[in-house]
Scaffold this motif. Structure first.
Motif, mmCIF file in Angstrom:
data_model
loop_
_atom_site.group_PDB
_atom_site.id
_atom_site.type_symbol
_atom_site.label_atom_id
_atom_site.label_comp_id
_atom_site.label_asym_id
_atom_site.label_seq_id
_atom_site.Cartn_x
_atom_site.Cartn_y
_atom_site.Cartn_z
ATOM 1 N N GLY A 260 0.808 -1.210 0.000
ATOM 2 C CA GLY A 260 0.000 0.000 0.000
ATOM 3 C C GLY A 260 0.839 1.257 0.000
ATOM 4 N N LEU A 261 1.919 1.271 0.790
ATOM 5 C CA LEU A 261 2.808 2.425 0.847
ATOM 6 C C LEU A 261 3.488 2.650 -0.496
ATOM 7 N N ALA A 262 4.009 1.553 -1.085
ATOM 8 C CA ALA A 262 4.708 1.689 -2.369
ATOM 9 C C ALA A 262 3.768 2.202 -3.452
ATOM 10 N N SER A 263 2.543 1.704 -3.449
ATOM 11 C CA SER A 263 1.577 2.166 -4.444
ATOM 12 C C SER A 263 1.239 3.642 -4.252
ATOM 13 N N TYR A 264 1.189 4.052 -2.983
ATOM 14 C CA TYR A 264 0.802 5.430 -2.701
ATOM 15 C C TYR A 264 1.883 6.424 -3.113
ATOM 16 N N VAL A 265 3.170 6.059 -2.881
ATOM 17 C CA VAL A 265 4.260 7.004 -3.142
ATOM 18 C C VAL A 265 5.039 6.633 -4.400
ATOM 19 N N PHE A 266 4.492 5.772 -5.235
ATOM 20 C CA PHE A 266 5.243 5.278 -6.383
ATOM 21 C C PHE A 266 5.683 6.414 -7.304
ATOM 22 N N ASP A 267 4.791 7.395 -7.558
ATOM 23 C CA ASP A 267 5.121 8.492 -8.456
ATOM 24 C C ASP A 267 5.732 9.676 -7.712
ATOM 25 N N SER A 268 5.265 9.926 -6.495
ATOM 26 C CA SER A 268 5.731 11.119 -5.772
ATOM 27 C C SER A 268 7.073 10.919 -5.092
ATOM 28 N N ASP A 269 7.364 9.728 -4.632
ATOM 29 C CA ASP A 269 8.609 9.483 -3.898
ATOM 30 C C ASP A 269 9.158 8.118 -4.299
ATOM 31 N N PRO A 270 9.825 8.023 -5.444
ATOM 32 C CA PRO A 270 10.346 6.721 -5.889
ATOM 33 C C PRO A 270 11.290 6.074 -4.886
ATOM 34 N N ARG A 271 12.052 6.878 -4.151
ATOM 35 C CA ARG A 271 12.988 6.301 -3.181
ATOM 36 C C ARG A 271 12.222 5.565 -2.077
ATOM 37 N N ALA A 272 11.162 6.174 -1.551
ATOM 38 C CA ALA A 272 10.358 5.509 -0.522
ATOM 39 C C ALA A 272 9.688 4.257 -1.088
ATOM 40 N N ALA A 273 9.241 4.336 -2.347
ATOM 41 C CA ALA A 273 8.632 3.166 -2.963
ATOM 42 C C ALA A 273 9.629 2.024 -3.083
ATOM 43 N N ARG A 274 10.878 2.372 -3.487
ATOM 44 C CA ARG A 274 11.914 1.335 -3.588
ATOM 45 C C ARG A 274 12.229 0.748 -2.218
ATOM 46 N N ALA A 275 12.272 1.582 -1.176
ATOM 47 C CA ALA A 275 12.517 1.062 0.174
ATOM 48 C C ALA A 275 11.395 0.119 0.600
ATOM 49 N N ALA A 276 10.167 0.492 0.243
ATOM 50 C CA ALA A 276 9.048 -0.395 0.577
ATOM 51 C C ALA A 276 9.173 -1.729 -0.144
ATOM 52 N N LEU A 277 9.605 -1.692 -1.402
ATOM 53 C CA LEU A 277 9.790 -2.930 -2.143
ATOM 54 C C LEU A 277 10.900 -3.781 -1.537
ATOM 55 N N ASP A 278 11.948 -3.109 -1.041
ATOM 56 C CA ASP A 278 13.013 -3.855 -0.364
ATOM 57 C C ASP A 278 12.478 -4.574 0.868
ATOM 58 N N VAL A 279 11.639 -3.869 1.645
ATOM 59 C CA VAL A 279 11.043 -4.496 2.830
ATOM 60 C C VAL A 279 10.169 -5.675 2.423
ATOM 61 N N ILE A 280 9.413 -5.515 1.328
ATOM 62 C CA ILE A 280 8.574 -6.610 0.838
ATOM 63 C C ILE A 280 9.430 -7.807 0.462
ATOM 64 N N GLY A 281 10.548 -7.541 -0.211
ATOM 65 C CA GLY A 281 11.437 -8.637 -0.587
ATOM 66 C C GLY A 281 12.000 -9.353 0.624
ATOM 67 N N ASP A 282 12.439 -8.563 1.640
ATOM 68 C CA ASP A 282 12.976 -9.187 2.853
ATOM 69 C C ASP A 282 11.913 -10.027 3.557
ATOM 70 N N ALA A 283 10.703 -9.467 3.671
ATOM 71 C CA ALA A 283 9.639 -10.212 4.336
ATOM 72 C C ALA A 283 9.282 -11.471 3.559
ATOM 73 N N GLY A 284 9.261 -11.388 2.241
ATOM 74 C CA GLY A 284 8.963 -12.569 1.434
ATOM 75 C C GLY A 284 10.016 -13.648 1.594
ATOM 76 N N ARG A 285 11.302 -13.225 1.588
ATOM 77 C CA ARG A 285 12.363 -14.216 1.769
ATOM 78 C C ARG A 285 12.294 -14.851 3.151
ATOM 79 N N ASP A 286 12.024 -14.036 4.172
ATOM 80 C CA ASP A 286 11.894 -14.596 5.516
ATOM 81 C C ASP A 286 10.737 -15.584 5.589
ATOM 82 N N ALA A 287 9.631 -15.237 4.938
ATOM 83 C CA ALA A 287 8.483 -16.148 4.934
ATOM 84 C C ALA A 287 8.835 -17.462 4.245
ATOM 85 N N LEU A 288 9.574 -17.386 3.126
ATOM 86 C CA LEU A 288 9.982 -18.608 2.433
ATOM 87 C C LEU A 288 10.899 -19.458 3.301
ATOM 88 N N ASP A 289 11.862 -18.794 3.975
ATOM 89 C CA ASP A 289 12.765 -19.541 4.851
ATOM 90 C C ASP A 289 11.995 -20.286 5.942
#
Length: 416
Positions: free
Chosen positions: A194-223
Motif C-alpha cells: 500500500g505504501l509503495a503504491s501510494y508514493v510510487f510516483d511522488s517518492d520513488p525512493r520511498a517506494a523502492r525502500a518499501a519494495l526492499d522491505v517486501i522482498g525481505d519479508a517474502g524471503r523470511d516467509a519462504l525460509d
C-alpha cells in the motif's frame, strides 16, 4: 481335532487293553464290550461343546460296562477326563455336581474291582478332587488368557488413538506456526504494498525502500515455510537411506521441489537451499523483527533486563512467536505507531511484556480462550505447553498489553 483324536485313542486303548487283559473271574471281552467301550469313549470328541452330556454319557456307559462284568481297564479314565473338561468349562457349582457323579462311578468301579473299603473310599474322594482341581486351574488359565487378549486389544486401540492424537497435535502445531508466519509477513507485505503504491510516483525512493522491505519479508516467509516443511520429513526409510517428504513434497532445494517450480536463484538473490533447516528464530532475532516493524511504521522499543542466560531453542522460539504475533496484532488492530517490548531475565523465570499505548479497536482484539481468533489463543497454547502463563487485555492507562511468563525449568521439554 484334538478332542476327536483323544476320543479315538481312548476307545482304541480301551478295546486293546480289554482284549489283551482277561484274568479269571471276569467276563471275556466280546462284541458288547467293544460297543460299550466305544460308547463311553467316543463322546469325548464333544467334551468342550457339551461337557455335561458327555460326562453323563461316559459315566453311565462305564457303569453299564462294569455292571456287565467286564474288567475296568483303561475305560476308567473316560469319565475322569470328562470331569476335568467340565471343571475347566463351567462354574465351580457345576463342577462340584459332576464330581459327586464321578465319585459314585469311581466307587462302583472300585467295588467291582474287588478293592478294600478304605481304598475304594480314598479313590472315590481323591480322583474327583484332583480332576476338579486340574480343571479349575485350566479354567482360570483360560480366563487369564482371555483377559490378556482383551487387554492387548485395548492397548492396541489406545496406542492407535494416541498415535492419531499425536498426529492431530502435530498438525495443530504446524497450523499454528503457519498462522504466525503468514499473518506476520503478509501483514508487513500488505502495508508496504500500500505504501509503495501510494508514493510510487511522488517518492520513488520511498517506494523502492518499501519494495526492499517486501522482498525481505517474502524471503523470511519462504525460509520459515521451508523450516516448517522440514517437520514433515521422514529421517530414514526402511533401507536406511534418506527418506522422502511425508506429504510427497520431495526435496526443497530452494522452493523448486514444491510444484516443480525450480530454483529461486532469481528471486531476491536467495539462491538454492539444500534442504537443511536454518536455526529456529529466537531472542537474537527480535532486533530484526523490531526493525521490520519499524519499516512498517510501528516503532518498537526493545528492552532487555537481567543477565541473559542460555535458553532451550523451544523456549526461545515460543518467546519469538508470541512477540511476533503481538506486534502483528499491533499493526492490524492497535492503530498506534509505538510498541514496547520488555524482556526480563529473572532468577527462575523469563518475563516478556508487549504493550502499546494506542486506543485500538476492541472488536478486533480476540480475548484468550474466546474462540474468535487464532492469534491470542495460539499464544496462550504456546505458553501452556512450556508451563508458563500468558495474560492479555486492556491497560488501565490505555492501550493493550500481552504479558508472558515462562519458567526456566521448562527448558528440558522446550526443544520441540
Amino acid at each position: 481335532m484334538v478332542d476327536a483324536i483323544l476320543a479315538v485313542a481312548m476307545a482304541a486303548g480301551g478295546c486293546v487293553a480289554g482284549q489283551q487283559l482277561h484274568p479269571d473271574g471276569w467276563v471275556r471281552f466280546d462284541a458288547t464290550a467293544y460297543l460299550l467301550t466305544c460308547a463311553l469313549s467316543l463322546p469325548l470328541a464333544l467334551r468342550r461343546r457339551a461337557p455335561v452330556p458327555v460326562l453323563i454319557a461316559s459315566g453311565s456307559m462305564y457303569t453299564v460296562y462294569l455292571a456287565a462284568g467286564y474288567q475296568p481297564s483303561l475305560n476308567f479314565w473316560a469319565p475322569v477326563i470328562a470331569l476335568v473338561t467340565l471343571a475347566g468349562q463351567r462354574p465351580p457349582r457345576s463342577a462340584a455336581m459332576g464330581a459327586v457323579f464321578v465319585a459314585a462311578v469311581v466307587a462302583f468301579s472300585g467295588m467291582r474291582g474287588r478293592l478294600g473299603p478304605a481304598l475304594v473310599l480314598a479313590q472315590a474322594v481323591l480322583v474327583p478332587v484332583v480332576a476338579v482341581v486340574i480343571g479349575d486351574a485350566v479354567r482360570r488359565l483360560a480366563q487369564r488368557n482371555r483377559q490378556l487378549v482383551l487387554l492387548t486389544a485395548r492397548l492396541e486401540r489406545e496406542q492407535e488413538e494416541r498415535a492419531r492424537r499425536a498426529i492431530v497435535d502435530e498438525r495443530v502445531r504446524i497450523a499454528r506456526e503457519l498462522h504466525d508466519v503468514v499473518a506476520h509477513h503478509m501483514s508487513v507485505i500488505t502495508v508496504q504494498v500500500g505504501l509503495a503504491s501510494y508514493v510510487f510516483d511522488s517518492d520513488p525512493r520511498a517506494a523502492r525502500a518499501a519494495l526492499d522491505v517486501i522482498g525481505d519479508a517474502g524471503r523470511d516467509a519462504l525460509d520459515e515455510m521451508r523450516r516448517l516443511l522440514s517437520l514433515l520429513r521422514v529421517d530414514f526409510d526402511e533401507d536406511g537411506g534418506e527418506g522422502q517428504r511425508a506429504d510427497g513434497v520431495g526435496d526443497i532445494d530452494g522452493v523448486g521441489a514444491v510444484g516443480a517450480v525450480g530454483g529461486v536463484d532469481g528471486v531476491g538473490g536467495v539462491g538454492g537451499v539444500d534442504g537443511a533447516a536454518d536455526p529456529m528464530p529466537g531472542l537474537d532475532r527480535l532486533a530484526d523483527l523490531a526493525e521490520r516493524m519499524s519499516a512498517v511504521g510501528v516503532t518498537v522499543d526493545l528492552t532487555t533486563e537481567g543477565a541473559p542466560r542460555h535458553l532451550a531453542p523451544g523456549l526461545e522460539l515460543c518467546v519469538y512467536r508470541i512477540v511476533q504475533e503481538a506486534l502483528t496484532n499491533v499493526v492490524k488492530h492497535a492503530g498506534t505507531p509505538r510498541a514496547d517490548v520488555r524482556i526480563r531475565h529473572l532468577s527462575d523465570r523469563l518475563s516478556v511484556s508487549i504493550a502499546n499505548d494506542g486506543p485500538g479497536r476492541d472488536a478486533a482484539r480476540p480475548r484468550v480462550g474466546s474462540g474468535t481468533g487464532h492469534g491470542l489463543i495460539g499464544m496462550h497454547e504456546r505458553a501452556k505447553i512450556l508451563g508458563g502463563t500468558l495474560s492479555a487485555g486492556e491497560r488501565p492507562e490505555g492501550g493493550f498489553r500481552v504479558h508472558l511468563t515462562l519458567p526456566f525449568d521448562a527448558e528440558a521439554g522446550a526443544g520441540t
